[in-house]
Design a protein around this motif. Structure first.
Motif, PDB file in Angstrom:
ATOM      1  N   GLU A  49      31.236   8.928   2.405  1.00  0.00           N
ATOM      2  CA  GLU A  49      31.806   7.598   2.605  1.00  0.00           C
ATOM      3  C   GLU A  49      32.271   6.982   1.292  1.00  0.00           C
ATOM      4  O   GLU A  49      31.863   7.391   0.217  1.00  0.00           O
ATOM      5  CB  GLU A  49      30.791   6.663   3.266  1.00  0.00           C
ATOM      6  N   THR A  50      33.122   5.981   1.424  1.00  0.00           N
ATOM      7  CA  THR A  50      33.572   5.165   0.302  1.00  0.00           C
ATOM      8  C   THR A  50      33.082   3.745   0.531  1.00  0.00           C
ATOM      9  O   THR A  50      33.094   3.263   1.659  1.00  0.00           O
ATOM     10  CB  THR A  50      35.116   5.159   0.205  1.00  0.00           C
ATOM     11  N   LYS A  51      32.654   3.098  -0.549  1.00  0.00           N
ATOM     12  CA  LYS A  51      32.213   1.708  -0.469  1.00  0.00           C
ATOM     13  C   LYS A  51      33.009   0.888  -1.475  1.00  0.00           C
ATOM     14  O   LYS A  51      33.270   1.344  -2.586  1.00  0.00           O
ATOM     15  CB  LYS A  51      30.729   1.578  -0.815  1.00  0.00           C
ATOM     16  N   VAL A  52      33.359  -0.327  -1.090  1.00  0.00           N
ATOM     17  CA  VAL A  52      34.031  -1.266  -1.988  1.00  0.00           C
ATOM     18  C   VAL A  52      33.062  -2.405  -2.248  1.00  0.00           C
ATOM     19  O   VAL A  52      32.486  -2.966  -1.317  1.00  0.00           O
ATOM     20  CB  VAL A  52      35.346  -1.787  -1.379  1.00  0.00           C
ATOM     21  N   TYR A  53      32.870  -2.733  -3.522  1.00  0.00           N
ATOM     22  CA  TYR A  53      31.924  -3.777  -3.919  1.00  0.00           C
ATOM     23  C   TYR A  53      32.712  -4.992  -4.407  1.00  0.00           C
ATOM     24  O   TYR A  53      32.916  -5.173  -5.599  1.00  0.00           O
ATOM     25  CB  TYR A  53      31.014  -3.256  -5.031  1.00  0.00           C
ATOM     26  N   SER A  54      33.145  -5.837  -3.491  1.00  0.00           N
ATOM     27  CA  SER A  54      33.971  -6.976  -3.860  1.00  0.00           C
ATOM     28  C   SER A  54      33.196  -8.072  -4.583  1.00  0.00           C
ATOM     29  O   SER A  54      33.752  -8.774  -5.422  1.00  0.00           O
ATOM     30  CB  SER A  54      34.660  -7.559  -2.628  1.00  0.00           C
ATOM     31  N   ASP A  55      31.912  -8.209  -4.297  1.00  0.00           N
ATOM     32  CA  ASP A  55      31.119  -9.278  -4.913  1.00  0.00           C
ATOM     33  C   ASP A  55      30.118  -8.776  -5.944  1.00  0.00           C
ATOM     34  O   ASP A  55      29.331  -9.557  -6.460  1.00  0.00           O
ATOM     35  CB  ASP A  55      30.360 -10.056  -3.834  1.00  0.00           C
ATOM     36  N   HIS A  56      30.119  -7.497  -6.237  1.00  0.00           N
ATOM     37  CA  HIS A  56      29.147  -6.943  -7.185  1.00  0.00           C
ATOM     38  C   HIS A  56      29.620  -7.208  -8.618  1.00  0.00           C
ATOM     39  O   HIS A  56      30.798  -7.040  -8.921  1.00  0.00           O
ATOM     40  CB  HIS A  56      28.982  -5.439  -6.951  1.00  0.00           C
TER      41      HIS A  56
END
Length: 132
Positions: A49-56
């Motif tokens: 899977e791919t994860k996007v960390y917009s608030d990290h």
């Protein structure tokens, strides 16, 4: 008769020894990762899977891959041939920033983190202003 008894006694020992042999991984080549084609991953690793960390505050995105036994027993043995391939393509490990299973590498203005576990690994791209 003695040979048969000896064989029957040795058979469980041989099975036990074989079961205790360390499992190894095999890399069959390399391909670009799903988050950045410049970051190589073993071509036989299964993309999860791919994860996007917009608030990290430090991470942009990450990708998880599965490759049996890549980190050795309990993820204690990082794959030296994989890290050598990354070095050969220009990635420099920031050894002073290493945190256990997590290795930080830099190339040009890009910093990545690779977390190695026993049967999987994750690659993260870091924000440019991240404090590692």
């Amino acid at each position: 008769m003695k040979k048969i008894v000896l064989i029957l006694c040795m058979l469980p020992l041989l099975i036990w020894i074989q079961g205790c042999a360390p499992a190894t991984y095999e890399i069959e080549g390399y391909t670009g990762s799903s988050i950045n084609p410049d970051i190589l991953v073993p071509s036989n690793a299964k993309f999860i899977e791919t994860k996007v960390y917009s608030d990290h505050p430090t991470l942009k995105e990450g990708a998880t891959y599965e490759l049996k036994h890549i980190g050795g027993e309990q993820g204690l043995y990082p794959p030296t041939d994989y890290f050598q391939k990354l070095r050969d393509t220009g990635w420099v490990e920031l050894e002073e920033e290493r945190l256990g299973h997590v290795h930080f590498l830099e190339k040009d203005d890009t910093v990545i983190a690779i977390e190695i576990r026993e049967d999987n690994f994750e690659i993260f791209t870091m924000n440019n202003d991240a404090d590692i």
